[in-house]
Structures are given as C-alpha cells and as structure tokens.
Design a protein around this motif. Structure first.
Motif, PDB file in Angstrom:
ATOM      1  N   VAL A 165       0.837  -1.198   0.000  1.00  0.00           N
ATOM      2  CA  VAL A 165       0.000   0.000   0.000  1.00  0.00           C
ATOM      3  C   VAL A 165       0.877   1.254   0.000  1.00  0.00           C
ATOM      4  CG1 VAL A 165      -1.677   1.330   1.336  1.00  0.00           C
ATOM      5  CG2 VAL A 165      -1.967  -1.132   1.077  1.00  0.00           C
ATOM      6  N   CYS A 166       1.939   1.239   0.789  1.00  0.00           N
ATOM      7  CA  CYS A 166       2.876   2.367   0.841  1.00  0.00           C
ATOM      8  C   CYS A 166       3.456   2.657  -0.537  1.00  0.00           C
ATOM      9  CB  CYS A 166       3.989   2.061   1.845  1.00  0.00           C
ATOM     10  SG  CYS A 166       5.417   3.173   1.761  1.00  0.00           S
ATOM     11  N   ILE A 167       3.924   1.616  -1.220  1.00  0.00           N
ATOM     12  CA  ILE A 167       4.570   1.785  -2.518  1.00  0.00           C
ATOM     13  C   ILE A 167       3.571   2.247  -3.580  1.00  0.00           C
ATOM     14  CG2 ILE A 167       5.676   0.556  -4.428  1.00  0.00           C
ATOM     15  CD1 ILE A 167       7.578   1.057  -2.192  1.00  0.00           C
ATOM     16  N   ASN A 168       2.427   1.566  -3.663  1.00  0.00           N
ATOM     17  CA  ASN A 168       1.517   1.780  -4.788  1.00  0.00           C
ATOM     18  C   ASN A 168       0.512   2.901  -4.595  1.00  0.00           C
ATOM     19  OD1 ASN A 168       2.410  -0.445  -6.541  1.00  0.00           O
ATOM     20  ND2 ASN A 168       1.707  -1.737  -4.875  1.00  0.00           N
ATOM     21  N   ALA A 169       0.177   3.219  -3.335  1.00  0.00           N
ATOM     22  CA  ALA A 169      -0.800   4.278  -3.090  1.00  0.00           C
ATOM     23  C   ALA A 169      -0.154   5.570  -2.617  1.00  0.00           C
ATOM     24  CB  ALA A 169      -1.832   3.811  -2.053  1.00  0.00           C
ATOM     25  N   CYS A 170       1.175   5.555  -2.380  1.00  0.00           N
ATOM     26  CA  CYS A 170       1.832   6.765  -1.891  1.00  0.00           C
ATOM     27  C   CYS A 170       3.135   7.065  -2.629  1.00  0.00           C
ATOM     28  CB  CYS A 170       2.085   6.646  -0.387  1.00  0.00           C
ATOM     29  SG  CYS A 170       2.774   8.155   0.343  1.00  0.00           S
ATOM     30  N   LYS A 171       4.136   6.238  -2.454  1.00  0.00           N
ATOM     31  CA  LYS A 171       5.472   6.547  -2.979  1.00  0.00           C
ATOM     32  C   LYS A 171       5.491   6.776  -4.491  1.00  0.00           C
ATOM     33  CE  LYS A 171       9.966   4.364  -3.787  1.00  0.00           C
ATOM     34  NZ  LYS A 171      10.835   5.568  -3.747  1.00  0.00           N
ATOM     35  N   ILE A 172       5.084   5.770  -5.263  1.00  0.00           N
ATOM     36  CA  ILE A 172       5.163   5.872  -6.718  1.00  0.00           C
ATOM     37  C   ILE A 172       4.278   6.989  -7.267  1.00  0.00           C
ATOM     38  CG2 ILE A 172       4.786   4.663  -8.903  1.00  0.00           C
ATOM     39  CD1 ILE A 172       7.258   3.736  -7.363  1.00  0.00           C
ATOM     40  N   PRO A 173       2.990   7.070  -6.872  1.00  0.00           N
ATOM     41  CA  PRO A 173       2.150   8.148  -7.417  1.00  0.00           C
ATOM     42  C   PRO A 173       2.603   9.546  -7.005  1.00  0.00           C
ATOM     43  CG  PRO A 173       0.961   6.900  -5.738  1.00  0.00           C
ATOM     44  CD  PRO A 173       2.187   6.123  -6.056  1.00  0.00           C
TER      45      PRO A 173
END
Length: 313
Positions: free
Chosen positions: A218-226
């Motif tokens: 969730v951290c990677i796909n809903a925060c970091k990358i976007p």
C-alpha cells in the motif's frame, strides 16, 4: 527572500489551492456507489508462503517487524503548523476527491483518519493491477490543485527557479501533509549531481499512513510511486521518497531523481509482520500473473517490471 516570507507565501498558496478544491468538491456529487465500512470492503486473499522458486526472492526474509507498536505516536494530537481545523479540511477534501475516484467511501465522518484508511483499503482491494492503484492515487493529487497552478508552475517556477521551487515544495508538503504523515521536519537532502540541497528535503519521522495501513505494498503503490510521479510529471520537479520500514521514517528528497536501484530497494522490502493481508496484497497487485504467483508472494513485490515511476539509470 527570507525564510519567514517564504513560509507566508507557502501559506497563501496552500490555503488558496485547498479553498478552491473545497468549493469545487462541495458542488460535485461523488460518482461512486454505496458507502462501505471496513467490514464490507472487498476481501483480499491472504498470502501463503509457497516454495521459493526464484533465487532473487529467496535471499530476502519473509517479514520485518517494523517500528515497535509500543512507541506508536499519538497521531491524533499531532497537527501541522496551520492547526487542527486546517488539518481536518485537508483530510476531508483529500478523502472526498479519493472517494470520487474509488466509487465508494467509509461511513465514518469525513475528518476521520480511520475512514480514509478504510477507503484506501477499498482502493487497493478493488484493483489487482498496481498501475491502476498508482494512477488513481496520482489523479487524486492532481484534482487537489486548480488546473492553472499545475499548468504554470513548471513554466514560472520549476524551470527558471529550480532550487527555490524545491524548497517551496518541501515547506508546502510540511504545511499541508503533516495531517497525513505525522510529525515532519524540513531538512537538507541528497540531490542530483551528488550535492546537498539545503532545505530541499522533508523527513517524516514515523509515517502515519504506513503505520495505519501496516502494508508495504500500500505504501509503494498508493503513496510513494504516485507522489513521485505527480511532482515529476505535473510540477516539473524530481522527487525521491525513501521509506524505512524498520523505523517508519520516510525521506522526501526534492531535486533527486528516482533511480531504478532506489525504487527497487523499496519495492523489494519484505512485508511488515503485522500486515493485515499477511502479504496477500502484494500477490493481489501482481494482476493475477500466473508467473508471478509461482514465487513467494507473501514477502515481495514482483522483481520484474516493478518500477512504475520516472527513473534514471
């Protein structure tokens, strides 16, 4: 320009942007379906540790403990410099914009952080392709700003005054993002070319979003990358976010372009031991690729084709 003057300028810009967004959202009817609570969210299958068939995967541990739960901050009493009322406005507007794109919302009050996490769970459980999660999250960030700001900021600020623009956005994130991430401080950071950017970074001391989701996927796909994509593609500013899943810290480095190595390191971090999907969210976000399901999905994102942000080699 003095630091005090810069802060005042940030405050004016932030307040104006979110005021416009608030007015817009008041006249927009969400396009989603019925409200949902955590008990009615689409279930996510739990990951099961299978035999590891990929040598690159096998060298990583299955889980990491994350920061001690006993030292969890009292996030409800951590507010940004603009105060709790503005934090509640930021949260309400952000959640409304996200709900429009997900199509559902929590039954909890608009200024409830728990309600935001239920909505985030709905987003991640509805879409098995991580690119969909990343795009919806980025589109939500875009919707928070009047179009003319995103159109003219790269031309009037980012290109002619890059250092000033980096500092501006570090401070703006501090003012408008504490409600989401918890206690932060503007700091110096690494930038492209091997230098140090003075006041171009933001250190999140223990990220609330990561803490409450307890899920690295969730951290990677809903925060970091976007978020990295938003600043690069819409604001014309390179940004690298470096989460530390052992401590809960996250370093924002404005002026540092993400590299494949940096993003791969974050993406291949093992699941947190208290992940509510037991690592199943990572399996879900492979998009149902049978090849990816043949390896251990309880701990790692797929190592192939897993960098979905602007990167430099």
């Amino acid at each position: 320009m003095t630091k005090q003057a810069v802060k005042k300028y940030f405050l004016i810009c932030i307040t104006y942007s979110f005021t416009v967004a608030s007015i817009q959202s008041a006249f927009v009817t969400p396009s989603g379906g019925p409200n949902v609570s955590s008990s009615s969210l689409q279930p996510v299958s739990r990951g099961t540790c299978h035999q590891v068939l990929n040598e690159k995967v096998s060298k990583f541990p299955q889980t990491i403990p994350g920061p001690p739960i006993e030292t969890k901050p009292d996030y409800e009493n951590i507010h940004g410099p603009l105060g709790k009322k503005m934090d509640d406005i930021f949260l309400s507007v952000f959640r409304s914009k996200l709900a429009e794109r997900v199509g559902v919302d929590s039954k909890l009050p608009k200024n409830s952080y728990e309600g935001l996490m239920e909505l985030t769970a709905a987003l991640n459980s509805r879409y098995s392709d991580r690119r969909d999660v990343q795009q919806i999250s980025k589109d939500t960030l875009v919707s928070l700003f009047p179009p003319f700001i995103l159109q003219w900021f790269p031309i009037l600020f980012a290109r002619p005054f890059p250092e000033f623009s980096m500092r501006m956005n570090a401070w703006a994130t501090y003012f408008a993002g504490t409600w989401l991430m918890g206690e932060c401080e503007v700091n110096d950071c690494d930038i492209d070319g091997g230098g140090i950017g003075e006041n171009q970074g933001l250190l999140v001391k223990r990220c609330r979003f990561l803490e409450e989701s307890s899920c690295a996927s969730v951290c990677i796909n809903a925060c970091k990358i976007p978020t990295q994509r938003f600043f690069s593609e819409e604001m014309g500013l390179p940004l690298t976010m470096t989460p530390d899943y052992e401590t809960g810290e996250c370093q924002f480095s404005f002026g540092l372009t993400p590299t494949s190595e940096i993003d791969l390191e974050a993406s291949t971090t093992p699941c947190l031991s208290r992940c509510p999907s037991a690592g199943g969210m990572r399996m879900w976000h492979t998009g149902g690729d049978p090849k990816m399901r043949s390896v251990s999905q309880c701990s790692l994102l797929p190592l192939d084709d897993n960098i979905d942000s602007p990167v430099k080699e």
